[in-house]
Design an enzyme around this catalytic site. Structure first.
Site, mmCIF file in Angstrom:
data_model
loop_
_atom_site.group_PDB
_atom_site.id
_atom_site.type_symbol
_atom_site.label_atom_id
_atom_site.label_comp_id
_atom_site.label_asym_id
_atom_site.label_seq_id
_atom_site.Cartn_x
_atom_site.Cartn_y
_atom_site.Cartn_z
ATOM 1 N N CYS A 46 1.125 -0.050 -9.215
ATOM 2 C CA CYS A 46 2.272 0.507 -8.483
ATOM 3 C C CYS A 46 3.472 0.740 -9.387
ATOM 4 O O CYS A 46 4.257 1.646 -9.151
ATOM 5 C CB CYS A 46 2.657 -0.420 -7.338
ATOM 6 S SG CYS A 46 2.958 -2.109 -7.874
ATOM 7 N N VAL A 74 0.757 4.733 5.317
ATOM 8 C CA VAL A 74 0.321 3.590 6.130
ATOM 9 C C VAL A 74 1.516 2.651 6.387
ATOM 10 O O VAL A 74 1.612 2.023 7.445
ATOM 11 C CB VAL A 74 -0.871 2.857 5.478
ATOM 12 C CG1 VAL A 74 -1.278 1.639 6.290
ATOM 13 C CG2 VAL A 74 -2.061 3.802 5.327
ATOM 14 N N GLY A 75 2.445 2.601 5.420
ATOM 15 C CA GLY A 75 3.659 1.792 5.604
ATOM 16 C C GLY A 75 4.376 2.170 6.895
ATOM 17 O O GLY A 75 4.865 1.310 7.630
ATOM 18 N N GLU A 110 5.706 -3.298 0.639
ATOM 19 C CA GLU A 110 5.624 -3.126 -0.821
ATOM 20 C C GLU A 110 4.906 -1.805 -1.062
ATOM 21 O O GLU A 110 3.682 -1.733 -1.011
ATOM 22 C CB GLU A 110 4.842 -4.307 -1.442
ATOM 23 C CG GLU A 110 5.553 -5.637 -1.355
ATOM 24 C CD GLU A 110 6.705 -5.769 -2.360
ATOM 25 O OE1 GLU A 110 6.729 -5.028 -3.371
ATOM 26 O OE2 GLU A 110 7.594 -6.609 -2.136
ATOM 27 N N GLY A 120 0.832 -1.205 0.000
ATOM 28 C CA GLY A 120 0.000 0.000 0.000
ATOM 29 C C GLY A 120 0.861 1.248 0.000
ATOM 30 O O GLY A 120 2.040 1.207 -0.377
ATOM 31 N N ASN A 121 0.271 2.350 0.457
ATOM 32 C CA ASN A 121 1.002 3.621 0.381
ATOM 33 C C ASN A 121 1.994 3.761 1.539
ATOM 34 O O ASN A 121 1.899 3.075 2.567
ATOM 35 C CB ASN A 121 0.018 4.808 0.315
ATOM 36 C CG ASN A 121 -0.756 4.977 1.598
ATOM 37 O OD1 ASN A 121 -0.203 5.375 2.629
ATOM 38 N ND2 ASN A 121 -2.032 4.638 1.562
HETATM 39 P P1 NAD Z 1 -5.287 0.736 0.567
HETATM 40 O O1 NAD Z 1 -5.980 2.013 0.854
HETATM 41 O O2 NAD Z 1 -6.054 -0.440 0.131
HETATM 42 O O3 NAD Z 1 -4.406 0.397 1.860
HETATM 43 C C1 NAD Z 1 -3.655 -0.791 1.986
HETATM 44 C C2 NAD Z 1 -3.979 -1.465 3.296
HETATM 45 O O4 NAD Z 1 -3.732 -0.571 4.386
HETATM 46 C C3 NAD Z 1 -5.438 -1.891 3.404
HETATM 47 O O5 NAD Z 1 -5.499 -3.209 3.899
HETATM 48 C C4 NAD Z 1 -6.034 -0.885 4.383
HETATM 49 O O6 NAD Z 1 -7.103 -1.429 5.147
HETATM 50 C C5 NAD Z 1 -4.870 -0.509 5.256
HETATM 51 N N1 NAD Z 1 -4.972 0.839 5.800
HETATM 52 C C6 NAD Z 1 -5.374 1.962 5.152
HETATM 53 N N2 NAD Z 1 -5.303 3.028 5.963
HETATM 54 C C7 NAD Z 1 -4.854 2.580 7.173
HETATM 55 C C8 NAD Z 1 -4.551 3.207 8.428
HETATM 56 N N3 NAD Z 1 -4.706 4.506 8.629
HETATM 57 N N4 NAD Z 1 -4.083 2.418 9.439
HETATM 58 C C9 NAD Z 1 -3.907 1.096 9.255
HETATM 59 N N5 NAD Z 1 -4.165 0.461 8.087
HETATM 60 C C10 NAD Z 1 -4.638 1.186 7.067
HETATM 61 O O7 NAD Z 1 -4.203 0.930 -0.575
HETATM 62 P P2 NAD Z 1 -3.409 2.243 -0.998
HETATM 63 O O8 NAD Z 1 -2.477 2.616 0.072
HETATM 64 O O9 NAD Z 1 -4.325 3.262 -1.560
HETATM 65 O O10 NAD Z 1 -2.609 1.591 -2.229
HETATM 66 C C11 NAD Z 1 -2.028 2.362 -3.206
HETATM 67 C C12 NAD Z 1 -0.544 2.532 -2.935
HETATM 68 O O11 NAD Z 1 0.051 1.250 -2.809
HETATM 69 C C13 NAD Z 1 0.190 3.206 -4.063
HETATM 70 O O12 NAD Z 1 1.159 4.047 -3.533
HETATM 71 C C14 NAD Z 1 0.829 2.060 -4.805
HETATM 72 O O13 NAD Z 1 1.977 2.419 -5.536
HETATM 73 C C15 NAD Z 1 1.143 1.128 -3.692
HETATM 74 N N6 NAD Z 1 1.188 -0.243 -4.176
HETATM 75 C C16 NAD Z 1 2.372 -0.890 -4.128
HETATM 76 C C17 NAD Z 1 2.451 -2.171 -4.633
HETATM 77 C C18 NAD Z 1 3.747 -2.928 -4.618
HETATM 78 O O14 NAD Z 1 3.726 -4.118 -4.905
HETATM 79 N N7 NAD Z 1 4.870 -2.317 -4.306
HETATM 80 C C19 NAD Z 1 1.320 -2.799 -5.162
HETATM 81 C C20 NAD Z 1 0.131 -2.103 -5.162
HETATM 82 C C21 NAD Z 1 0.060 -0.823 -4.658
#
Ligand code: NAD
Length: 494
Positions: free
Chosen positions: A244, A192-193, A210, A188-189
């Site tokens: 991503c 949150v990472g 990731e 994810g982003n």
């Molecule tokens: P998302 O909003 O689905 O979040 C990912 C996870 O984090 C979910 O399970 C969600 O429930 C959890 N989450 C969200 N907010 C949270 C919080 N405040 N506290 C705890 N957990 C929380 O996905 P996203 O972040 O919108 O995804 C898009 C981003 O992910 C982009 O930056 C994209 O580049 C990146 N991405 C990376 C890869 C990779 O393989 N490197 C793949 C797909 C997406």
């Protein structure tokens, strides 16, 4: 809200029973997952259509069959991967058994993102199960239909005491992160990472992150721009840019920019003869929040050369090319994660390299060039998660290449054997016998000059200045002969 302590305790009890460590259990779970993928192809396609307007072919290619291939590769290699790995030995250890055991960490939390809601949950899970872990899977709530489907079918096919699916949004994820996990795999982003990594630090839990970032494209002068436009726009239009490793922006000379726009116009006409809005093959933005975020980029700098239209009711944004964009423009500040493609004119590859190195490490880098020296220079002088020359995405499709970021685009990697290794602790094992104490006496006090000399002769490493193993060959032959003699002696006289 209620916490997840009881659930985690029950899953950890399953892990401690040892059942998931059995290779047969792992194989059976993976075969069950294969069955799940095969028997639910239409349901997966329908869920992806509902969440992202993903076409059947795109859903199968990038999600269902992608995961299936990863799974089959894993099943085909499971016996090999789970074997203890023999390692090189020194003279001191010639009689010992020395090896690496790949062991499961325990209970792994896998948090998926919404953009590839099947691939990004199942592929990490393949690695986790193959290496004998229990799993709690948290699909993204934003791809809601797929999340509900996973919650329904995963327990029907897989061991539902060892593998759980938890659905929910921020409150549920926050509660999950309070628990002690043995591994956390997050996609994810980066905002949150950081939350995930902070929670993991509390229990010193290892993580894979990731993440994303702005993946740049450099296009050299003199390349076949018709082919470049096809490959580039395939990457940018897949999932409406919500990938991503989507090409985020282009750097090329002004001359190349102007020619490229014409070629992209032709490509888009070929891809979507009735326009993207009417095409069954073009996705929609996943939510209103993401739609509004991407829409702002239509006026994020430069001039709209192609596309630019949108439809709020459908969350549709046309593939849009912005020309004459500057590095300081708003569209160049954050990952776009949508179908908007800015082109920033640069003088040459040196200016592109400087810009890449001024920012954070991208997840992917794309170089279109016929010139080997230019390609090598860009690869050598930058640092990104992955790099692909004269194409996009394809480096992510090969299981023999690790998939992951560096710096702000993430840490750790997976796909193929790398997934198995990610979820395995590499335990170093040495088994010795309570024999040959006359040699071992050398390391015990009282220390003497003689003992030191002998130990030095046996154990000291020599710098291999002439290359190859040749200088060490006499020692190796001598050591092997001694070892064989000792073994024979022990066999017949002890
Ligand atoms: P998302 O909003 O689905 O979040 C990912 C996870 O984090 C979910 O399970 C969600 O429930 C959890 N989450 C969200 N907010 C949270 C919080 N405040 N506290 C705890 N957990 C929380 O996905 P996203 O972040 O919108 O995804 C898009 C981003 O992910 C982009 O930056 C994209 O580049 C990146 N991405 C990376 C890869 C990779 O393989 N490197 C793949 C797909 C997406």
């Amino acid at each position: 809200m209620e916490g997840y302590s009881k659930m985690v305790q029950s899953v950890r009890a399953v892990f401690r029973s040892g059942r998931t460590k059995e290779v047969e259990w792992r194989r059976n779970q993976l075969l069950a997952m294969l069955k799940m993928l095969d028997e639910n192809r239409d349901r997966f396609s329908d869920a992806l259509k509902a969440d992202l307007n993903k076409s059947k072919m795109e859903g199968l290619l990038f999600e269902v069959d992608y995961s299936r291939n990863d799974l089959i590769n894993c099943l085909n290699n499971l016996d090999e991967w789970t074997k203890p790995e023999k390692v090189k030995k020194g003279l001191v250890n010639l009689m010992d058994k020395v090896y690496i055991r790949r062991e499961p960490f325990g209970v792994a939390l896998i948090m998926g993102a919404w953009n590839y809601p099947i691939q990004l949950t199942l592929c990490p899970m393949i690695g986790a199960i193959a290496s004998g872990n229990c799993v709690v899977l948290k699909p993204s709530e934003i791809a809601a239909q797929t999340a509900v489907l996973l919650e329904e079918i995963v327990p029907k096919y897989l061991d539902n005491e060892a593998i759980k699916v938890v659905n929910g949004a921020i409150p549920e994820t926050t509660a999950l992160l309070k628990e002690r996990w043995d591994y956390i795999f997050y996609t994810g982003n980066s905002m949150v990472g950081k939350i995930v990594m902070r929670a993991a630090a509390e229990h010193l839990t290892p993580v894979t992150l990731e993440l994303g970032g702005k993946s740049p494209v450099f296009i050299d002068d003199g390349v076949d721009l018709g082919v470049v436009a096809n490959r580039l726009m395939w990457g940018k239009c897949t999932n409406a840019g919500q990938t991503c490793i989507a090409p985020d922006y282009i750097m090329c000379t002004k001359k190349t920019q102007d020619e490229l726009v014409e070629k992209i116009k032709k490509t888009l006409g070929d891809f979507y003869p009735d326009g993207p809005a009417k095409s069954p093959d073009y996705c929609r933005l996943v939510s209103d929040r993401h739609y509004q975020r991407v829409k702002k980029n239509l006026e994020g700098g430069g001039t709209v050369a192609l596309g630019g239209d949108s439809n709020d009711a459908e969350r549709f944004i046309a593939p849009t090319v912005l020309v004459d964009v500057k590095f300081s423009d708003p569209v160049m500040q954050d990952e776009i994660f949508g179908p908007v493609l800015p082109i920033v004119p640069v003088q040459n590859e040196d200016e592109a390299i400087e810009h890449i190195n001024d920012g954070t490490n991208p997840l992917a880098l794309y170089i279109f060039s016929n010139n080997t020296a230019t390609r090598n220079k860009i690869i050598e002088q930058t640092s990104t998660g992955g790099v692909c020359v004269n194409d996009v995405f394809m480096h992510g499709s090969l299981p023999s290449l690790p998939f992951g970021g560096v710096g702000s685009s993430g840490m750790g990697a997976y796909h193929g054997k790398f997934s198995f290794d990610t979820f395995s602790h590499k335990r170093s094992c040495m088994e010795r016998e309570l024999k040959m104490e006359s040699v071992n006496n050398l390391r015990y006090p009282p220390f003497t000059e003689k003992k030191q000399q002998r130990i030095g002769w046996i154990s000291k490493k020599k710098l291999n200045s002439t290359g190859g193993i040749r200088p060490l060959l006499p020692y190796f032959v001598f050591g092997t002969v001694v070892a064989i003699l000792i073994k024979l002696y022990m066999k017949y006289y002890m």
